[in-house]
Motif scaffolding. Structure first.
Motif, PDB file in Angstrom:
ATOM      1  N   CYS A   1      -7.075   6.199  -4.360  1.00 58.39           N
ATOM      2  CA  CYS A   1      -5.818   6.790  -4.845  1.00 58.39           C
ATOM      3  C   CYS A   1      -6.071   8.095  -5.603  1.00 58.39           C
ATOM      4  O   CYS A   1      -5.292   9.051  -5.478  1.00 58.39           O
ATOM      5  CB  CYS A   1      -5.086   5.783  -5.727  1.00 58.39           C
ATOM      6  SG  CYS A   1      -4.478   4.340  -4.837  1.00 58.39           S
TER       7      CYS A   1
ATOM      8  N   TYR B   1      -3.468  10.853  -7.019  1.00 56.70           N
ATOM      9  CA  TYR B   1      -2.938  10.123  -8.177  1.00 56.70           C
ATOM     10  C   TYR B   1      -3.757  10.469  -9.421  1.00 56.70           C
ATOM     11  O   TYR B   1      -4.991  10.385  -9.420  1.00 56.70           O
ATOM     12  CB  TYR B   1      -2.974   8.616  -7.942  1.00 56.70           C
ATOM     13  CG  TYR B   1      -2.442   7.846  -9.137  1.00 56.70           C
ATOM     14  CD1 TYR B   1      -1.078   7.844  -9.419  1.00 56.70           C
ATOM     15  CD2 TYR B   1      -3.293   7.166  -9.997  1.00 56.70           C
ATOM     16  CE1 TYR B   1      -0.573   7.171 -10.525  1.00 56.70           C
ATOM     17  CE2 TYR B   1      -2.811   6.486 -11.097  1.00 56.70           C
ATOM     18  CZ  TYR B   1      -1.442   6.499 -11.366  1.00 56.70           C
ATOM     19  OH  TYR B   1      -0.953   5.842 -12.457  1.00 56.70           O
TER      20      TYR B   1
ATOM     21  N   SER C   1      -4.878  -1.716  -9.873  1.00 56.80           N
ATOM     22  CA  SER C   1      -5.916  -1.580  -8.857  1.00 56.80           C
ATOM     23  C   SER C   1      -6.774  -2.833  -8.772  1.00 56.80           C
ATOM     24  O   SER C   1      -7.214  -3.372  -9.790  1.00 56.80           O
ATOM     25  CB  SER C   1      -6.791  -0.375  -9.175  1.00 56.80           C
ATOM     26  OG  SER C   1      -7.843  -0.253  -8.239  1.00 56.80           O
TER      27      SER C   1
ATOM     28  N   LEU D   1       2.298   8.309  -4.179  1.00 57.33           N
ATOM     29  CA  LEU D   1       1.405   8.403  -5.335  1.00 57.33           C
ATOM     30  C   LEU D   1       1.908   9.412  -6.357  1.00 57.33           C
ATOM     31  O   LEU D   1       1.745   9.230  -7.564  1.00 57.33           O
ATOM     32  CB  LEU D   1      -0.008   8.767  -4.876  1.00 57.33           C
ATOM     33  CG  LEU D   1      -0.766   7.656  -4.135  1.00 57.33           C
ATOM     34  CD1 LEU D   1      -2.067   8.191  -3.556  1.00 57.33           C
ATOM     35  CD2 LEU D   1      -1.040   6.472  -5.051  1.00 57.33           C
TER      36      LEU D   1
ATOM     37  N   VAL E   1      -2.517  -1.839  -5.568  1.00 58.99           N
ATOM     38  CA  VAL E   1      -3.238  -1.432  -4.363  1.00 58.99           C
ATOM     39  C   VAL E   1      -4.533  -2.223  -4.171  1.00 58.99           C
ATOM     40  O   VAL E   1      -5.190  -2.621  -5.128  1.00 58.99           O
ATOM     41  CB  VAL E   1      -3.570   0.075  -4.393  1.00 58.99           C
ATOM     42  CG1 VAL E   1      -2.291   0.896  -4.362  1.00 58.99           C
ATOM     43  CG2 VAL E   1      -4.401   0.445  -5.613  1.00 58.99           C
TER      44      VAL E   1
ATOM     45  N   THR F   1      -9.198   2.324  -6.750  1.00 55.45           N
ATOM     46  CA  THR F   1      -8.788   3.408  -7.643  1.00 55.45           C
ATOM     47  C   THR F   1      -9.278   4.751  -7.117  1.00 55.45           C
ATOM     48  O   THR F   1      -8.540   5.742  -7.112  1.00 55.45           O
ATOM     49  CB  THR F   1      -9.354   3.174  -9.056  1.00 55.45           C
ATOM     50  OG1 THR F   1      -8.893   1.918  -9.552  1.00 55.45           O
ATOM     51  CG2 THR F   1      -8.917   4.281 -10.007  1.00 55.45           C
TER      52      THR F   1
ATOM     53  N   GLU G   1       0.827  -1.201   0.000  1.00 55.18           N
ATOM     54  CA  GLU G   1       0.000   0.000   0.000  1.00 55.18           C
ATOM     55  C   GLU G   1       0.867   1.259   0.000  1.00 55.18           C
ATOM     56  O   GLU G   1       1.996   1.249   0.513  1.00 55.18           O
ATOM     57  CB  GLU G   1      -0.941   0.005   1.205  1.00 55.18           C
ATOM     58  CG  GLU G   1      -2.016  -1.067   1.154  1.00 55.18           C
ATOM     59  CD  GLU G   1      -3.016  -0.867   0.014  1.00 55.18           C
ATOM     60  OE1 GLU G   1      -3.078   0.236  -0.556  1.00 55.18           O
ATOM     61  OE2 GLU G   1      -3.754  -1.837  -0.286  1.00 55.18           O
ATOM     62  N   PRO G   2       0.388   2.371  -0.574  1.00 53.40           N
ATOM     63  CA  PRO G   2       1.238   3.553  -0.769  1.00 53.40           C
ATOM     64  C   PRO G   2       1.631   4.278   0.507  1.00 53.40           C
ATOM     65  O   PRO G   2       2.561   5.073   0.477  1.00 53.40           O
ATOM     66  CB  PRO G   2       0.379   4.460  -1.663  1.00 53.40           C
ATOM     67  CG  PRO G   2      -1.025   4.011  -1.446  1.00 53.40           C
ATOM     68  CD  PRO G   2      -0.936   2.530  -1.199  1.00 53.40           C
TER      69      PRO G   2
ATOM     70  N   ARG H   1       1.699   8.618   1.815  1.00 53.42           N
ATOM     71  CA  ARG H   1       0.829   8.189   0.717  1.00 53.42           C
ATOM     72  C   ARG H   1       0.850   9.190  -0.437  1.00 53.42           C
ATOM     73  O   ARG H   1       0.993   8.804  -1.600  1.00 53.42           O
ATOM     74  CB  ARG H   1      -0.608   7.995   1.215  1.00 53.42           C
ATOM     75  CG  ARG H   1      -1.594   7.753   0.090  1.00 53.42           C
ATOM     76  CD  ARG H   1      -2.889   7.117   0.545  1.00 53.42           C
ATOM     77  NE  ARG H   1      -3.634   7.903   1.513  1.00 53.42           N
ATOM     78  CZ  ARG H   1      -4.798   7.516   2.036  1.00 53.42           C
ATOM     79  NH1 ARG H   1      -5.328   6.349   1.685  1.00 53.42           N
ATOM     80  NH2 ARG H   1      -5.434   8.267   2.918  1.00 53.42           N
TER      81      ARG H   1
ATOM     82  N   LEU I   1      -0.707   2.603 -11.942  1.00 50.97           N
ATOM     83  CA  LEU I   1      -1.411   1.989 -10.822  1.00 50.97           C
ATOM     84  C   LEU I   1      -2.071   0.698 -11.272  1.00 50.97           C
ATOM     85  O   LEU I   1      -2.754   0.659 -12.302  1.00 50.97           O
ATOM     86  CB  LEU I   1      -2.474   2.955 -10.288  1.00 50.97           C
ATOM     87  CG  LEU I   1      -3.086   2.638  -8.918  1.00 50.97           C
ATOM     88  CD1 LEU I   1      -2.075   2.914  -7.820  1.00 50.97           C
ATOM     89  CD2 LEU I   1      -4.347   3.481  -8.706  1.00 50.97           C
TER      90      LEU I   1
END
Length: 408
Positions: free
Chosen positions: A163, A168, A154, A146, A126, A160, A104-105, A142, A152
């Motif tokens: 983020c 993002y 997802s 990002l 993610v 999505t 995870e970010p 985070r 990404l």
């Protein structure tokens, strides 16, 4: 790559500590002559009360790097504080084109990779699908990660959305979890007969997973108590809600219709699933829980067993045509569905076949590997334009201790 070189990828993934769970999705790369994939996993991993030791190399499709981590377990933040002291040296040695994080970010290891990546494109995979503001410094971590991400991967539209809400703005590709078709496969000899359920052969429902209140097992018990249809429930798993669940079973007088057993090997899980008419996953949405995928869904469908799922999170999308959806926390609706299915074996059979097709189209290891390699290639192409933006100045959002980036 366009210059004829192999695309060199460094994938960092704590779920791949186990060969049976997270590593097999890399195996299809063994047939690819355009990829050089390196995989980093922790030497030991702690999760859900269990300690796992990394399966050793070799593994087809990847060069495996089993590395020690620091901060394996750290209070309420669990595994999100871990990082690899030797990561900087490995990145310098490999000079990867792409760094892929199955993390995870807001995790410290994601920050570590973002700080050390150099010219490599960062691909982030993610799962988290609940939008909430994280405590310092994790919200800043985070946003920083990002900002550095080129592509990404997802698990769901909700993931999505989380983020996107945190800054993002780049490309997104969907990715599911793969299922081991060698283990989770139909067994014609054990297939249930195509006839209505009876007292001698009741409708067999089953659940596999953690026994926690959020999984909605109480709803299944309440539905069983409401219906006159002959139905049993088998539960395979462990968890803190088990004592309360046993009390509920006794209160409802279901002791002779519900059985519970503990964790089992993947082969034993597959055998358990094949003995069912339908699997249930009735997760309830809370402030902290929204089903991110539901791996057991595709394991059941791969065995030819359809799934009854709730409307929680990603469950309806993952089930697809291979089962039925009921509202969360609605034992009345579930009881009505159970009565219908008990009397309609043809529908159960058809949904089981639809589930197998769903897996073959979306959730084989080959399908997952295709999603990974596609994102890696796209990120490598995109990284030059991303680097131009990054050269305008580094983010000052996050102050980082030198110890986090690792030792030479």
């Amino acid at each position: 790559m366009s210059d004829g070189r192999k695309l060199k990828v460094l994938s960092i993934a704590h779920p791949a500590v186990s060969r049976d769970v997270g590593r097999r999705r890399y195996y299809p790369f063994a047939t690819r002559d355009d990829l050089d994939v390196h995989l980093v996993v922790p030497a030991t991993w702690h999760q859900f009360g269990r300690t796992m030791t990394a399966d050793p190399p070799p593994d087809p499709g990847v060069t495996l790097h089993v590395m020690p981590i620091r901060l394996k377990q750290a209070g309420p933040m669990s595994w999100y504080l871990h990082f690899y002291p030797g990561l900087r040296k490995l990145i310098r040695t490999l000079s990867p084109d792409v760094i892929h994080l199955w993390e995870e970010p807001w995790s410290v290891v994601a920050l570590q990779a973002a700080l050390l990546k150099g010219p490599a494109a960062l691909v982030l995979e993610v799962d988290q699908n609940i939008l909430k503001t994280l405590p310092p410094p994790f919200e800043s971590i985070r946003r920083h990660v990002l900002k550095q991400t080129a592509h990404l991967l997802s698990r769901s539209p909700d993931a999505t959305m989380v983020c996107r809400a945190r800054g993002y703005a780049g490309p997104v590709s969907p990715i599911g979890y793969g299922v081991d078709r060698d283990t989770f496969r139909p067994d014609p000899a054990a297939a249930p007969p195509r006839r209505a359920a009876s007292a001698e052969q009741p409708l067999r429902l089953g659940y596999v997973g953690r026994i926690v209140v959020e999984k909605g097992l109480d709803d299944a018990l309440d539905a069983m108590a409401r219906t006159q249809a002959p139905v049993t429930l088998s539960i395979l798993g462990e968890g803190p809600y088990l004592p309360r669940l046993r009390e509920r079973i006794a209160t409802l007088g279901l002791g002779d219709r519900v059985d519970i057993r503990g964790w089992a090997s993947p082969a034993e899980v597959a055998s358990f699933i094949r003995g069912l008419d339908a699997l249930i996953l009735l997760t309830r949405t809370t402030d902290a829980v929204r089903e991110q995928f539901g791996r057991v869904i595709v394991e059941a469908q791969s065995c030819g067993v359809p799934v009854i799922g709730s409307t929680c999170g990603a469950i309806p999308d993952v089930i697809g045509a291979g089962g039925w959806i009921v509202p969360e926390s609605d034992p009345v609706a579930l009881a009505a569905l159970v009565e219908t299915l008990a009397a309609d074996p043809q529908t159960r059979t058809r949904k089981g076949e639809d589930g197998q097709r769903n897996v073959l189209a979306r959730f084989t290891y080959e399908a997952v590997a295709k999603a990974l390699s596609g994102a890696w290639a796209a990120a490598a192409r995109e990284t030059k334009s991303r680097e131009k933006l990054d050269k305008n100045g580094s983010s000052s959002e996050t102050k980082v201790s030198p110890s986090l980036v690792g030792n030479d």
